[in-house]
Design an enzyme around this catalytic site. Sequence first.
Site, PDB file in Angstrom:
ATOM      1  N   SER A 102       0.806  -1.223   0.000  1.00 49.01           N
ATOM      2  CA  SER A 102       0.000   0.000   0.000  1.00 49.01           C
ATOM      3  C   SER A 102       0.838   1.272   0.000  1.00 49.01           C
ATOM      4  CB  SER A 102      -0.944   0.008   1.209  1.00 49.01           C
ATOM      5  OG  SER A 102      -0.212  -0.118   2.414  1.00 49.01           O
ATOM      6  N   ASP A 152      -4.800   6.980   9.786  1.00 46.47           N
ATOM      7  CA  ASP A 152      -4.383   5.684  10.335  1.00 46.47           C
ATOM      8  C   ASP A 152      -2.954   5.700  10.852  1.00 46.47           C
ATOM      9  OD1 ASP A 152      -2.855   5.678   8.018  1.00 46.47           O
ATOM     10  OD2 ASP A 152      -3.957   4.053   7.053  1.00 46.47           O
ATOM     11  N   GLY A 204      -1.847  -4.280   1.095  1.00 42.56           N
ATOM     12  CA  GLY A 204      -1.987  -5.457   1.947  1.00 42.56           C
ATOM     13  C   GLY A 204      -1.026  -6.585   1.629  1.00 42.56           C
ATOM     14  N   ASN A 216       3.850  -5.290   5.804  1.00 38.29           N
ATOM     15  CA  ASN A 216       2.720  -6.095   6.276  1.00 38.29           C
ATOM     16  C   ASN A 216       3.171  -7.363   6.984  1.00 38.29           C
ATOM     17  OD1 ASN A 216       0.372  -4.513   5.365  1.00 38.29           O
ATOM     18  ND2 ASN A 216       1.183  -4.899   3.321  1.00 38.29           N
ATOM     19  N   HIS A 275      -0.123   5.532   6.444  1.00 40.32           N
ATOM     20  CA  HIS A 275      -0.037   5.795   5.008  1.00 40.32           C
ATOM     21  C   HIS A 275       0.104   7.286   4.706  1.00 40.32           C
ATOM     22  CE1 HIS A 275      -2.156   1.865   5.235  1.00 40.32           C
ATOM     23  NE2 HIS A 275      -1.348   1.583   4.227  1.00 40.32           N
TER      24      HIS A 275
END
Length: 207
Positions: free
Chosen positions: A36, A183, A73, A102, A186
């Site tokens: 991502s 979040d 992801g 991840n 990002h």
Amino acid sequence: MTRLISFLFIFLFSTASLAQSSALEKSATLLVLGDSLSAGYNMDIKQSWPSLLPDVLANYDKAVTVVNGSISGDTTGNGLARLPQLLESHTPDIVLIELGANDGLRGFPPKLMSANLEKIIDQVVSAGAKPIMMQIKIPPNYGKRYNQQFEYVYTSLSDHKNIPLLPFFLEHIILKPEWMMNDGLHPKPEAQPWIAEFVAKELYQYL
């Protein structure tokens, strides 16, 4: 005699200019194999740093076609599974590997991540492309020991495989809250031009 010298000068200058123009026109293909952080998470893909990268690299006299093979992801295992098709479809000259975040966030064993990354590197080399890795780091709350093992995966593979290791751009972005999404993981669209400049500056010497 003077006319002959002038003619030779013009001929040599034109030849050199054509050679330089041809070199700039020859475009290398760069595949970004990422997650991502490269996939343009929650934004138009045209805003993502891989989409901006060709124009920035042009400032370094590097003509590069960028194929963004990143999926939000993805783990190193996901990237490894997708890589053969990407290599066959795009026949890249260079592959920038931006994977592992991840794996770390899910607490995967560093040995597993290292094995996956090594297989990715080997596949890239076997396909006749040049692998380049990006150092990935995870939040400190995963513990000092895990963080050290995680980061060592990249430095050790870079040394062992003798491939370039680019610094992690997120370390700089995360210091600017206005550039981070809610979040806390990002970068926003506003950060993408800076990331493209950062990556180009680190990357161009290996192209």
